[in-house]
Scaffold this active site. Structure first.
Site, PDB file in Angstrom:
ATOM      1  CB  CYS A   1      -1.638 -24.143 -24.966  1.00  0.00           C
ATOM      2  SG  CYS A   1      -1.163 -22.409 -25.110  1.00  0.00           S
TER       3      CYS A   1
ATOM      4  CB  CYS B   1      -3.675 -22.780 -28.760  1.00  0.00           C
ATOM      5  SG  CYS B   1      -4.450 -22.507 -27.147  1.00  0.00           S
TER       6      CYS B   1
ATOM      7  NE  ARG C   1     -10.678  -9.535   3.511  1.00  0.00           N
ATOM      8  CZ  ARG C   1      -9.982 -10.178   2.570  1.00  0.00           C
ATOM      9  NH1 ARG C   1      -8.830  -9.710   2.161  1.00  0.00           N
ATOM     10  NH2 ARG C   1     -10.449 -11.289   2.028  1.00  0.00           N
TER      11      ARG C   1
ATOM     12  CB  THR D   1      -0.967   0.028   1.211  1.00  0.00           C
ATOM     13  OG1 THR D   1      -0.210  -0.123   2.412  1.00  0.00           O
ATOM     14  CG2 THR D   1      -2.004  -1.071   1.133  1.00  0.00           C
TER      15      THR D   1
ATOM     16  CB  SER E   1      -6.308  -9.367   6.631  1.00  0.00           C
ATOM     17  OG  SER E   1      -6.552 -10.230   5.538  1.00  0.00           O
TER      18      SER E   1
ATOM     19  CG  HIS F   1      -2.864 -15.545  -3.985  1.00  0.00           C
ATOM     20  ND1 HIS F   1      -3.296 -14.711  -2.980  1.00  0.00           N
ATOM     21  CD2 HIS F   1      -3.109 -16.803  -3.540  1.00  0.00           C
ATOM     22  CE1 HIS F   1      -3.767 -15.433  -1.968  1.00  0.00           C
ATOM     23  NE2 HIS F   1      -3.661 -16.705  -2.290  1.00  0.00           N
TER      24      HIS F   1
END
Ligand code: NAD
Length: 270
Positions: A147, A171, A49, A41, A210, A136
């Site tokens: 693919c 593809c 959040r 941040t 968090s 993530h």
């Protein structure tokens, strides 16, 4: 029992807290760090959040993985959100907290940085790819859901901006930013490695999370159960504070900067 966050009085970070955290982090032989949106941040990237965070601007229920696969309209919304967010991610600069973690790797004793972030700022600060697990994924690349081919996001986002609204790979497969969406399977290799690293840690440091998003939020538990000392740096309390040897409720940049100063670490631009 913990009071609701809005009524809880958050104690400021004291010199004693910094001393304790610095002793643990500085003495670690296998330091594992988990970072979340709160480390970025201060680089101008909002978290999810906090007030003004991303979820106040976009409705996550509309952006699940199943909906992305099933609906051209959801894909259009997703890429439109990217038009808004991607340039800020691409152009962001790492802050003190990212640089302190890169310096801890250079100094030795850091086993891994596991990040929930998709912004690539640890690598921009000088953390090596070998030290990183992006649990993530990354928002700086795009992957084909058929693919698996990866490419830089910039040219694909430019295709959307130029009016191509259902973006496809050569593809024919659907292209999607290489992040893990709600309802999408976690990357198996990275997740297994992250839990193995957590179990191998002697000190587990959380910065700016968090600790509410699973399975990443299960990592501190895995570390503590294997005997690691837990240190948490987050602006507000987390569900794991009672398990921590030190829980510091302050800004990630300022707090890690103070810890680095105690350790005599040189913080340099990458
Ligand atoms: P979160 O939004 O759930 O929590 C962030 C935490 O950081 C909050 O508790 C907040 O109080 C704290 N925080 C905010 N600014 C801080 C600061 N300057 N110093 C110290 N603490 C600060 O984020 P999360 O736990 O990482 O999990 C949510 C998901 O958000 C993750 O899956 C992640 O992939 C995604 N996300 C990533 C980015 C990014 O890549 N920068 C940005 C937004 C969301």
């Amino acid at each position: 029992m913990r009071l609701p966050p809005e009524t809880e009085v958050i104690a400021p970070v004291t010199d004693t807290d910094i001393d304790r955290a610095a002793a643990l982090v500085g003495g670690a032989r296998r330091l594992v760090v988990l970072t979340g949106a709160g480390i970025s941040t201060e680089s101008g990237i909002p978290d999810f959040r906090s007030p003004g965070g991303l979820w106040t601007r976009y409705d996550p229920r509309k952006l699940t993985f199943d909906r992305f696969c099933a609906s051209a309209e959801t894909r259009r919304l997703y890429w439109e959100m990217g038009n808004d967010l991607f340039p800020a991610l691409r152009d962001a600069h790492p802050n003190t907290a990212h640089r302190v973690l890169a310096a801890l790797e250079r100094r030795g004793g850091l086993l891994r940085i596991i990040t929930q972030n998709v912004d690539g700022l640890h690598q921009k600060a000088g953390s090596s790819p070998e030290a990183m697990i992006e649990i993530h994924g990354t928002a700086l690349e795009v992957g084909c859901l058929t693919c698996g081919a990866r490419q830089d996001r910039g040219p694909v986002q430019a295709r959307f901006a130029a009016g191509e609204h259902d973006l496809r790979c050569d593809c024919g497969g659907l292209l999607k930013p290489a992040t893990i969406s709600f309802g999408q399977a976690m990357p198996e290799r990275e997740t297994v490695q992250a839990f193995a690293d957590a179990a191998a840690a002697d000190v587990f440091l959380v910065v700016g999370s968090s600790l509410e998003v699973y399975p990443a939020a299960g990592l501190p538990r895995a570390a503590v159960e294997s005997g690691a000392a837990l240190v948490i740096v987050n602006r507000e309390p987390t569900p794991y504070d009672d398990d921590a040897e030190a829980a510091l409720h302050g800004s990630s940049g300022e707090t890690l900067g103070a810890i680095a100063a105690r350790l005599g670490l040189a913080i340099t631009d990458a």
